[in-house]
Design an enzyme around this catalytic site. Structure first.
Site, PDB file in Angstrom:
ATOM      1  N   MET A  39      -1.099  -7.122  -0.631  1.00 50.36           N
ATOM      2  CA  MET A  39      -1.696  -8.463  -0.454  1.00 50.36           C
ATOM      3  C   MET A  39      -0.589  -9.506  -0.358  1.00 50.36           C
ATOM      4  O   MET A  39       0.467  -9.338  -0.980  1.00 50.36           O
ATOM      5  CB  MET A  39      -2.568  -8.796  -1.660  1.00 50.36           C
ATOM      6  CG  MET A  39      -3.643  -7.773  -1.925  1.00 50.36           C
ATOM      7  SD  MET A  39      -4.577  -8.237  -3.390  1.00 50.36           S
ATOM      8  CE  MET A  39      -5.572  -6.769  -3.608  1.00 50.36           C
ATOM      9  N   MET A  70      -3.560  -6.169   3.431  1.00 48.24           N
ATOM     10  CA  MET A  70      -4.378  -7.386   3.427  1.00 48.24           C
ATOM     11  C   MET A  70      -3.423  -8.549   3.609  1.00 48.24           C
ATOM     12  O   MET A  70      -3.201  -9.366   2.699  1.00 48.24           O
ATOM     13  CB  MET A  70      -5.148  -7.473   2.099  1.00 48.24           C
ATOM     14  CG  MET A  70      -6.291  -6.490   2.044  1.00 48.24           C
ATOM     15  SD  MET A  70      -6.871  -6.205   0.365  1.00 48.24           S
ATOM     16  CE  MET A  70      -5.791  -4.869  -0.056  1.00 48.24           C
ATOM     17  N   MET A 139     -14.918  -2.790   4.317  1.00 50.57           N
ATOM     18  CA  MET A 139     -14.776  -3.436   3.002  1.00 50.57           C
ATOM     19  C   MET A 139     -16.170  -3.687   2.426  1.00 50.57           C
ATOM     20  O   MET A 139     -16.995  -4.364   3.049  1.00 50.57           O
ATOM     21  CB  MET A 139     -14.042  -4.775   3.116  1.00 50.57           C
ATOM     22  CG  MET A 139     -12.549  -4.690   3.349  1.00 50.57           C
ATOM     23  SD  MET A 139     -11.612  -3.629   2.226  1.00 50.57           S
ATOM     24  CE  MET A 139     -12.011  -4.308   0.605  1.00 50.57           C
ATOM     25  N   ASP A 177     -14.320   0.800   0.948  1.00 52.77           N
ATOM     26  CA  ASP A 177     -13.419   0.295  -0.096  1.00 52.77           C
ATOM     27  C   ASP A 177     -14.047  -0.887  -0.823  1.00 52.77           C
ATOM     28  O   ASP A 177     -14.324  -1.921  -0.205  1.00 52.77           O
ATOM     29  CB  ASP A 177     -12.115  -0.135   0.603  1.00 52.77           C
ATOM     30  CG  ASP A 177     -11.022  -0.575  -0.351  1.00 52.77           C
ATOM     31  OD1 ASP A 177     -11.190  -0.436  -1.566  1.00 52.77           O
ATOM     32  OD2 ASP A 177      -9.984  -1.051   0.162  1.00 52.77           O
TER      33      ASP A 177
END
Ligand code: DX5
Ligand code: ZN
Length: 218
Positions: A39, A70, A139, A177
C-alpha cells in the site's frame, strides 16, 4: 463437486514481531500461495510494507508470492516485484489507465498478470482484458485494511465474472480478497471462486494451520 480452492494467506494480518515464524507456518501449511499487500497511502488510505521488508519475506517463503499492489502507477515497480521472484503481480484496474500495456509488461517480465477490481468497479469493465490476464482479484472489502466486514455483493460479482470467463473462453482464475472466512469462503467457492485470500481468518485463528486446512476443504 468443485475442486479445492487455492488458499493465499495474507501476511498483512501476520504478527510482524514474529514474521519469520508466521511465514514458516504458511510454508508448512497446505496454502498454495502467500498473499502480499503493498500500500502507498495514496491509492489506499494506509501504508503497509515496502521492498526492503518484502525481500526478507521472499527469502523465507517457499510458496509462490501473490503480490497485490494497492498503489498508483504500479508499472513503475515491475522490476522490483520481479526481483522478489513473484509469481503473480496484481495491479488495480482503477490505478491503470493503460491497463493493457501494464498487463503485457508484467507478462514480458516473466510474471503472471492479474487485475484487481474494487467493490464499486463492475465486472463488465473487464470484458476487453479478460482474455489477457492470468487472474482477476475481486475485492470483497474496500482495500487498505485487514479485518473488515465482507461486502455481500461480492458473491454476485464472482458469479458474473464466472459467466464472463465462460462466455469469452478466458482461462483467468478468480481470486477473492477481504473478509474471507469459512462461511463467506464456502459461498464464494460455490459461486465460482478459484482462490481465496484470507488474512485475519488465518492469522487470528487459534490454530492458523488448521484454519488453512479448513478453508482448503471448502
Ligand atoms: C485489504 C487487503 C487484504 C487483507 C485481507 O486491503 O488487500 O489482502 O489482508 O484481510 P482480511 O482477510 O482480514 O479481510
Ligand atoms: Zn490483498
Amino acid at each position: 463437486m468443485s475442486k479445492k480452492p487455492i488458499i493465499a494467506p495474507s501476511i498483512l494480518s501476520a504478527d510482524f514481531g514474529y514474521l519469520a515464524r508466521d511465514i514458516e507456518m504458511v510454508n508448512r501449511s497446505e496454502a498454495e500461495w502467500v498473499h502480499i499487500d503493498v500500500m502507498d497511502g495514496v491509492f489506499v488510505p494506509n501504508i503497509s510494507f515496502g521492498f526492503p521488508v518484502l525481500k526478507y519475506v521472499a527469502e523465507l517463503s517457499t510458496k509462490p508470492l501473490d503480490v497485490h499492489l494497492m498503489i498508483v502507477q504500479p508499472e513503475k515497480f515491475i522490476h522490483e516485484v520481479k526481483a522478489l521472484g513473484a509469481h503473480t503481480m496484481n495491479v488495480h484496474y482503477e490505478a491503470c489507465p493503460h491497463l493493457h500495456r501494464v498487463v503485457q509488461q508484467i507478462r514480458e517480465a516473466g510474471m503472471e498478470p492479474a487485475v484487481t477490481i474494487n467493490p464499486a468497479t463492475p465486472v463488465a469493465l473487464l470484458e476487453d482484458i479478460i482474455r489477457d490476464v492470468y487472474l482477476v482479484l475481486v475485492m470483497s472489502v474496500n482495500p487498505g485494511f485487514g479485518g473488515q466486514q465482507f461486502i455481500e455483493h461480492s458473491v454476485e460479482k464472482v458469479r458474473q465474472l464466472r459467466a464472463l470467463i465462460e462466455r469469452t473462453g478466458s482461462k483467468a482464475l478468480i481470486e477473492v480478497d477481504g473478509g474471507v472466512n469459512v462461511e463467506t469462503g464456502a459461498r464464494l467457492v460455490e459461486a465460482g471462486a478459484d482462490a481465496l485470500v484470507a488474512g485475519s481468518a488465518v492469522f487470528k485463528a487459534p490454530d492458523p494451520t488448521a484454519m488453512i486446512r479448513q478453508l482448503h476443504e471448502l
